[in-house]
Scaffold this motif. Structure first.
Motif, PDB file in Angstrom:
ATOM      1  N   SER A  22       0.865  -1.172   0.000  1.00  0.00           N
ATOM      2  CA  SER A  22       0.000   0.000   0.000  1.00  0.00           C
ATOM      3  C   SER A  22       0.908   1.231   0.000  1.00  0.00           C
ATOM      4  CB  SER A  22      -0.901   0.000   1.225  1.00  0.00           C
ATOM      5  OG  SER A  22      -1.693   1.163   1.263  1.00  0.00           O
ATOM      6  N   GLY A  23       1.666   1.364  -1.050  1.00  0.00           N
ATOM      7  CA  GLY A  23       2.682   2.402  -1.148  1.00  0.00           C
ATOM      8  C   GLY A  23       4.061   1.780  -1.029  1.00  0.00           C
ATOM      9  N   PRO A  24       5.098   2.561  -1.192  1.00  0.00           N
ATOM     10  CA  PRO A  24       6.458   2.014  -1.218  1.00  0.00           C
ATOM     11  C   PRO A  24       6.968   1.518   0.131  1.00  0.00           C
ATOM     12  CG  PRO A  24       6.500   4.406  -1.378  1.00  0.00           C
ATOM     13  CD  PRO A  24       5.061   3.996  -1.464  1.00  0.00           C
ATOM     14  N   ALA A  25       6.376   1.969   1.234  1.00  0.00           N
ATOM     15  CA  ALA A  25       6.899   1.614   2.560  1.00  0.00           C
ATOM     16  C   ALA A  25       5.885   0.886   3.434  1.00  0.00           C
ATOM     17  CB  ALA A  25       7.376   2.874   3.274  1.00  0.00           C
ATOM     18  N   LYS A  26       4.721   0.557   2.901  1.00  0.00           N
ATOM     19  CA  LYS A  26       3.667  -0.048   3.720  1.00  0.00           C
ATOM     20  C   LYS A  26       3.176  -1.346   3.088  1.00  0.00           C
ATOM     21  CE  LYS A  26       0.620   2.670   5.619  1.00  0.00           C
ATOM     22  NZ  LYS A  26      -0.545   3.551   5.806  1.00  0.00           N
ATOM     23  N   GLU A  27       3.242  -2.429   3.892  1.00  0.00           N
ATOM     24  CA  GLU A  27       2.730  -3.722   3.442  1.00  0.00           C
ATOM     25  C   GLU A  27       1.584  -4.132   4.358  1.00  0.00           C
ATOM     26  OE1 GLU A  27       4.159  -8.136   2.008  1.00  0.00           O
ATOM     27  OE2 GLU A  27       5.615  -6.823   2.986  1.00  0.00           O
ATOM     28  N   ILE A  28       0.551  -4.711   3.750  1.00  0.00           N
ATOM     29  CA  ILE A  28      -0.648  -5.115   4.478  1.00  0.00           C
ATOM     30  C   ILE A  28      -0.927  -6.592   4.203  1.00  0.00           C
ATOM     31  CG2 ILE A  28      -3.138  -4.744   4.746  1.00  0.00           C
ATOM     32  CD1 ILE A  28      -2.646  -1.822   3.914  1.00  0.00           C
ATOM     33  N   VAL A  29      -1.283  -7.296   5.275  1.00  0.00           N
ATOM     34  CA  VAL A  29      -1.622  -8.717   5.187  1.00  0.00           C
ATOM     35  C   VAL A  29      -2.928  -8.936   5.943  1.00  0.00           C
ATOM     36  CG1 VAL A  29      -0.931 -11.041   5.898  1.00  0.00           C
ATOM     37  CG2 VAL A  29       0.787  -9.451   5.046  1.00  0.00           C
ATOM     38  N   PHE A  30      -3.822  -9.708   5.350  1.00  0.00           N
ATOM     39  CA  PHE A  30      -5.042 -10.134   6.028  1.00  0.00           C
ATOM     40  C   PHE A  30      -4.962 -11.632   6.265  1.00  0.00           C
ATOM     41  CE2 PHE A  30      -6.571  -6.145   4.362  1.00  0.00           C
ATOM     42  CZ  PHE A  30      -7.476  -5.708   5.319  1.00  0.00           C
ATOM     43  N   LEU A  31      -5.341 -12.048   7.478  1.00  0.00           N
ATOM     44  CA  LEU A  31      -5.318 -13.458   7.857  1.00  0.00           C
ATOM     45  C   LEU A  31      -6.654 -13.843   8.480  1.00  0.00           C
ATOM     46  CD1 LEU A  31      -2.074 -12.614   9.463  1.00  0.00           C
ATOM     47  CD2 LEU A  31      -2.087 -14.675   8.095  1.00  0.00           C
ATOM     48  N   GLY A  32      -7.053 -15.096   8.268  1.00  0.00           N
ATOM     49  CA  GLY A  32      -8.253 -15.611   8.904  1.00  0.00           C
ATOM     50  C   GLY A  32      -9.227 -16.162   7.893  1.00  0.00           C
ATOM     51  N   SER A  33     -10.035 -17.105   8.339  1.00  0.00           N
ATOM     52  CA  SER A  33     -10.988 -17.734   7.437  1.00  0.00           C
ATOM     53  C   SER A  33     -12.429 -17.462   7.840  1.00  0.00           C
ATOM     54  CB  SER A  33     -10.748 -19.249   7.381  1.00  0.00           C
ATOM     55  OG  SER A  33     -10.858 -19.797   8.674  1.00  0.00           O
ATOM     56  N   GLY A  34     -12.626 -16.834   8.979  1.00  0.00           N
ATOM     57  CA  GLY A  34     -13.979 -16.563   9.438  1.00  0.00           C
ATOM     58  C   GLY A  34     -14.447 -15.184   9.028  1.00  0.00           C
ATOM     59  N   GLU A  35     -15.505 -14.759   9.635  1.00  0.00           N
ATOM     60  CA  GLU A  35     -16.080 -13.454   9.329  1.00  0.00           C
ATOM     61  C   GLU A  35     -15.123 -12.332   9.704  1.00  0.00           C
ATOM     62  OE1 GLU A  35     -19.571 -11.049  11.406  1.00  0.00           O
ATOM     63  OE2 GLU A  35     -20.319 -12.717  10.213  1.00  0.00           O
ATOM     64  N   THR A  36     -14.441 -12.457  10.836  1.00  0.00           N
ATOM     65  CA  THR A  36     -13.524 -11.425  11.302  1.00  0.00           C
ATOM     66  C   THR A  36     -12.089 -11.844  11.016  1.00  0.00           C
ATOM     67  OG1 THR A  36     -15.078 -10.882  13.070  1.00  0.00           O
ATOM     68  CG2 THR A  36     -12.843 -10.050  13.296  1.00  0.00           C
ATOM     69  N   GLN A  37     -11.303 -10.928  10.477  1.00  0.00           N
ATOM     70  CA  GLN A  37      -9.918 -11.231  10.134  1.00  0.00           C
ATOM     71  C   GLN A  37      -8.958 -10.362  10.934  1.00  0.00           C
ATOM     72  OE1 GLN A  37      -9.547 -10.935   5.851  1.00  0.00           O
ATOM     73  NE2 GLN A  37     -10.396 -12.974   5.611  1.00  0.00           N
ATOM     74  N   VAL A  38      -7.692 -10.752  10.919  1.00  0.00           N
ATOM     75  CA  VAL A  38      -6.620  -9.965  11.504  1.00  0.00           C
ATOM     76  C   VAL A  38      -5.879  -9.303  10.349  1.00  0.00           C
ATOM     77  CG1 VAL A  38      -4.460 -10.035  12.810  1.00  0.00           C
ATOM     78  CG2 VAL A  38      -6.393 -11.460  13.523  1.00  0.00           C
ATOM     79  N   GLU A  39      -5.723  -7.986  10.444  1.00  0.00           N
ATOM     80  CA  GLU A  39      -4.982  -7.221   9.449  1.00  0.00           C
ATOM     81  C   GLU A  39      -3.649  -6.816  10.075  1.00  0.00           C
ATOM     82  OE1 GLU A  39      -5.592  -3.206   6.748  1.00  0.00           O
ATOM     83  OE2 GLU A  39      -6.393  -3.234   8.785  1.00  0.00           O
ATOM     84  N   LEU A  40      -2.550  -7.209   9.452  1.00  0.00           N
ATOM     85  CA  LEU A  40      -1.220  -6.810   9.895  1.00  0.00           C
ATOM     86  C   LEU A  40      -0.715  -5.731   8.959  1.00  0.00           C
ATOM     87  CD1 LEU A  40       0.419 -10.327  10.431  1.00  0.00           C
ATOM     88  CD2 LEU A  40      -0.840  -8.948  12.103  1.00  0.00           C
ATOM     89  N   ILE A  41      -0.162  -4.663   9.537  1.00  0.00           N
ATOM     90  CA  ILE A  41       0.404  -3.582   8.726  1.00  0.00           C
ATOM     91  C   ILE A  41       1.818  -3.290   9.205  1.00  0.00           C
ATOM     92  CG2 ILE A  41       0.250  -1.171   8.015  1.00  0.00           C
ATOM     93  CD1 ILE A  41      -2.762  -1.324   8.406  1.00  0.00           C
TER      94      ILE A  41
END
Length: 121
Positions: A34-53
């Motif tokens: 998400s730009g040159p210095a920001k990476e985003i990851v989403f994890l999880g299989s249910g309705e609610t996920q964990v977003e790592l930035i």
């Protein structure tokens, strides 16, 4: 209204990704820059996920000791043995505040408390 995700700022996306995949057991859903210095990851299989930035422009991470993420497990004893096998330390617990629930805490690579909860039947 539905709860979609919880965002966790991390220092090192690779370390955090390993923890949340291998220790917590969350599958990777999406990963992108998400730009040159920001990476985003989403994890999880249910309705609610964990977003790592990981934002290299903001390397300081501060998590409140009063916040934790909780994940249900089949057995607290089995999960604690797994945690020990992986060379991690239990932060606190196990606790059993009533006959219906047991839980303990570990910390993720950035010090956020992760709760593993067993609901007793």
């Amino acid at each position: 209204m539905k709860f979609c995700h919880c965002t966790v700022m991390v220092k090192n996306i690779e370390d955090s990704l390993k923890f949340y995949q291998k220790i917590v057991g969350l599958p990777l859903t999406r990963r992108f820059m998400s730009g040159p210095a920001k990476e985003i990851v989403f994890l999880g299989s249910g309705e609610t996920q964990v977003e790592l930035i990981e934002d290299k422009e903001k390397p300081e991470i501060r998590h409140s000791e009063n916040i934790s993420l909780g994940f249900e497990v089949v057995s607290v004893d089995e999960k604690m043995a797994f945690i020990n096998e992986k060379g991690l330390k239990v932060h606190s617990g196990p606790f059993q505040p009533n006959p219906n629930v047991r839980f303990f805490y570990v910390t993720d690579p950035d010090g956020l408390k992760i709760q593993f909860i067993e609901y007793m039947k």
